[in-house]
Write an enzyme that holds these catalytic residues in place. Structure first.
Site, PDB file in Angstrom:
ATOM      1  N   LYS A   1       0.924  -1.234   0.086  1.00  0.00           N
ATOM      2  CA  LYS A   1       0.045  -0.289   0.048  1.00  0.00           C
ATOM      3  C   LYS A   1       0.781   1.209  -0.038  1.00  0.00           C
ATOM      4  CE  LYS A   1      -4.517   0.534   0.388  1.00  0.00           C
ATOM      5  NZ  LYS A   1      -5.564  -0.268  -0.111  1.00  0.00           N
TER       6      LYS A   1
ATOM      7  N   ASN B   1     -19.172   5.123  -4.719  1.00  0.00           N
ATOM      8  CA  ASN B   1     -18.998   4.057  -6.015  1.00  0.00           C
ATOM      9  C   ASN B   1     -19.384   2.944  -5.880  1.00  0.00           C
ATOM     10  OD1 ASN B   1     -17.775   6.403  -7.223  1.00  0.00           O
ATOM     11  ND2 ASN B   1     -15.669   5.820  -6.149  1.00  0.00           N
ATOM     12  N   VAL B   2     -19.121   2.006  -4.843  1.00  0.00           N
ATOM     13  CA  VAL B   2     -19.477   0.672  -4.739  1.00  0.00           C
ATOM     14  C   VAL B   2     -21.055   0.718  -4.278  1.00  0.00           C
ATOM     15  CG1 VAL B   2     -19.012  -1.588  -3.559  1.00  0.00           C
ATOM     16  CG2 VAL B   2     -17.017   0.019  -4.088  1.00  0.00           C
TER      17      VAL B   2
HETATM   18  P1  NAD Z   1     -16.682   6.374  -1.765  1.00  0.00           P
HETATM   19  O1  NAD Z   1     -15.746   7.342  -0.950  1.00  0.00           O
HETATM   20  O2  NAD Z   1     -16.882   6.403  -3.346  1.00  0.00           O
HETATM   21  O3  NAD Z   1     -18.005   6.051  -1.047  1.00  0.00           O
HETATM   22  C1  NAD Z   1     -18.418   5.994   0.478  1.00  0.00           C
HETATM   23  C2  NAD Z   1     -19.618   6.592   0.634  1.00  0.00           C
HETATM   24  O4  NAD Z   1     -20.059   6.246   2.153  1.00  0.00           O
HETATM   25  C3  NAD Z   1     -19.751   8.006   0.520  1.00  0.00           C
HETATM   26  O5  NAD Z   1     -20.848   8.481  -0.411  1.00  0.00           O
HETATM   27  C4  NAD Z   1     -19.913   8.690   2.060  1.00  0.00           C
HETATM   28  O6  NAD Z   1     -20.805   9.686   2.073  1.00  0.00           O
HETATM   29  C5  NAD Z   1     -20.626   7.341   2.677  1.00  0.00           C
HETATM   30  N1  NAD Z   1     -20.438   7.316   4.134  1.00  0.00           N
HETATM   31  C6  NAD Z   1     -19.303   7.518   4.811  1.00  0.00           C
HETATM   32  N2  NAD Z   1     -19.592   7.145   6.253  1.00  0.00           N
HETATM   33  C7  NAD Z   1     -20.791   7.021   6.107  1.00  0.00           C
HETATM   34  C8  NAD Z   1     -21.882   6.791   7.259  1.00  0.00           C
HETATM   35  N3  NAD Z   1     -21.307   7.060   8.577  1.00  0.00           N
HETATM   36  N4  NAD Z   1     -23.020   6.617   6.955  1.00  0.00           N
HETATM   37  C9  NAD Z   1     -23.554   6.639   5.660  1.00  0.00           C
HETATM   38  N5  NAD Z   1     -22.546   7.081   4.638  1.00  0.00           N
HETATM   39  C10 NAD Z   1     -21.471   7.097   4.902  1.00  0.00           C
HETATM   40  O7  NAD Z   1     -15.783   4.995  -1.400  1.00  0.00           O
HETATM   41  P2  NAD Z   1     -16.020   3.528  -2.351  1.00  0.00           P
HETATM   42  O8  NAD Z   1     -15.242   3.455  -3.354  1.00  0.00           O
HETATM   43  O9  NAD Z   1     -17.744   3.485  -2.649  1.00  0.00           O
HETATM   44  O10 NAD Z   1     -15.810   2.556  -1.203  1.00  0.00           O
HETATM   45  C11 NAD Z   1     -16.668   2.187  -0.180  1.00  0.00           C
HETATM   46  C12 NAD Z   1     -15.800   1.390   0.914  1.00  0.00           C
HETATM   47  O11 NAD Z   1     -15.512   0.037   0.336  1.00  0.00           O
HETATM   48  C13 NAD Z   1     -14.735   1.998   1.432  1.00  0.00           C
HETATM   49  O12 NAD Z   1     -14.448   1.318   2.853  1.00  0.00           O
HETATM   50  C14 NAD Z   1     -13.518   1.393   0.669  1.00  0.00           C
HETATM   51  O13 NAD Z   1     -12.321   0.970   1.327  1.00  0.00           O
HETATM   52  C15 NAD Z   1     -14.156  -0.027   0.017  1.00  0.00           C
HETATM   53  N6  NAD Z   1     -13.566  -0.834  -0.920  1.00  0.00           N
HETATM   54  C16 NAD Z   1     -13.607  -0.056  -2.086  1.00  0.00           C
HETATM   55  C17 NAD Z   1     -13.206  -0.695  -3.217  1.00  0.00           C
HETATM   56  C18 NAD Z   1     -13.506  -0.019  -4.546  1.00  0.00           C
HETATM   57  O14 NAD Z   1     -13.333  -0.822  -5.730  1.00  0.00           O
HETATM   58  N7  NAD Z   1     -13.955   1.202  -4.871  1.00  0.00           N
HETATM   59  C19 NAD Z   1     -12.551  -1.814  -3.341  1.00  0.00           C
HETATM   60  C20 NAD Z   1     -12.572  -2.747  -2.148  1.00  0.00           C
HETATM   61  C21 NAD Z   1     -13.000  -2.018  -0.773  1.00  0.00           C
END
Ligand code: NAD
Length: 340
Positions: free
Chosen positions: A78, A177-178
């Site tokens: 990382k 995004n996810v």
């Molecule tokens: P992102 O930043 O696009 O979305 C996260 C969302 O969660 C945001 O819209 C934020 O407003 C919301 N959020 C944060 N805290 C919150 C809370 N307490 N209550 C309600 N909403 C809340 O991130 P992402 O890329 O969608 O990733 C989401 C999670 O999945 C992260 O933990 C990331 O590490 C993990 N992850 C993502 C990927 C990927 O491909 N993007 C891969 C593996 C793991």
């Protein structure tokens, strides 16, 4: 520092600085026995250097476990770039980072993570080929969501006796995004969705597009449902929150969902099935790794479908051993990594 490295079984820690662009980067290489260390690059403000280093080490270790259990010939690493309060030229900073990744000669392959985008990776790619999730390679989030969907089906099968999601109540915390891509897939599968996000606009969009029920952030974890899918930040499952859950299973994308290993045991004691986060959310890594190897979409889809299978095996193992799936996943990953 060496004590921290040894306790995490970290192979190497690299510090880079480029005063001309303001770059201060840490690359933690956890393990390269199964292959080069692949892991995203975070670009966030940190309170101090020790907390940035600690974050890099913890996340690198998680990547080794994730890659090992996803059956990828990869190690874990990382990068953390300490975001300066002001940066004059972001592209130049990421180009400097690209030169530093290149100096590691392929032992570390970088990718997007919190605070970075494909555009940043395009800058990195001007100086090294050891980078993925560029604009050409594409955003892995949709693939992470597909893997989580497979994991939700496996969890429903294990806990409810059917993987049909029609009418199932699924609560999603975080529509980024996810989370949003997952909501779309779950809605297509007929699930009834309960959603929250810090951004009310995302919730409104899910209400309009998928007929989801918006829930206040503070109330989401307590929503009565079959499946809870944490897709926001990590650390949401602690002694206090686990006590308040009203679900049969927790299966979501967020990294580091358990605030401590004991929270996994507490879920087990409450009869709530837990899908180990780094197993169910491996879709993004699978996409990034296979794109880096120029594999086709068919190979990626086939690999993604194994996430459900892997979880089913872990659940069976956990039931037989009367231990939490989180502990079983750790033990399996350590066996693959250290042959113990
Ligand atoms: P992102 O930043 O696009 O979305 C996260 C969302 O969660 C945001 O819209 C934020 O407003 C919301 N959020 C944060 N805290 C919150 C809370 N307490 N209550 C309600 N909403 C809340 O991130 P992402 O890329 O969608 O990733 C989401 C999670 O999945 C992260 O933990 C990331 O590490 C993990 N992850 C993502 C990927 C990927 O491909 N993007 C891969 C593996 C793991």
């Amino acid at each position: 520092m060496f004590v921290m490295m040894e306790s995490a079984r970290l192979e190497a820690l690299h510090l880079f600085s480029d005063p001309a662009t303001g770059l201060r980067a840490i690359v933690a290489i956890h393990d390269t026995r199964l292959g080069p260390a692949l892991g995203g690059c975070r670009y966030l403000p940190y309170a101090d250097e020790p907390s940035a280093i600690e974050d890099a080490i913890r996340l690198a270790r998680g990547m080794s476990y994730k890659a090992a259990l996803a059956g990828l010939e990869l190690g874990g690493g990382k990068a953390v770039i300490m975001r300066p309060p002001h940066v004059a030229n972001r592209a130049a900073l990421f180009e400097a980072f690209g030169r530093m990744v290149e100096s590691l000669a392929g032992r570390y392959v970088t990718a997007v993570d919190s605070g970075t985008s494909s555009v940043d990776m395009d800058c990195v790619a001007r100086h090294t080929r050891h980078v993925t999730s560029t604009s050409a390679a594409g955003d892995p989030s949709g693939h992470t969501a597909l893997g989580v969907l497979a994991g939700i089906r496996a969890s429903a099968w294990a806990r409810l006796g059917s993987d049909d999601l029609e009418g199932l109540r699924i609560a999603i915390q975080g529509l980024g995004n996810v989370g949003f891509a997952l909501a779309e897939q779950l809605s297509a599968a007929g699930a009834e969705l309960f959603v929250s996000d810090l951004d009310p606009g995302r919730v409104r969009l899910a209400e309009e597009q998928f007929g989801a029920h918006g829930v206040a952030c503070a109330a989401l974890l307590e929503t009565p449902c079959e499946i809870l899918a944490p897709c926001g930040l990590g650390g949401v499952l602690d002694e206090n929150s686990v006590r308040r859950l009203h679900c049969a299973a927790v299966a979501g994308a967020a990294n580091n969902q358990l605030a401590s290993p004991e929270a996994g045991d507490q879920l087990e004691a409450r009869g709530i099935l837990y899908a180990p986060d780094y197993v169910i959310n491996a879709g993004g890594l699978i996409h990034a790794a296979l794109m880096h190897k120029n594999a086709g979409l068919a190979a990626i889809t086939a690999h993604l479908s194994r996430i459900g299978q892997r979880l089913t095996e872990i659940y069976a193992h956990a039931q037989a051993d009367k231990r939490s799936p989180a502990r079983i996943a750790d033990a399996l990953a350590e066996r693959l990594l250290y042959r113990v």
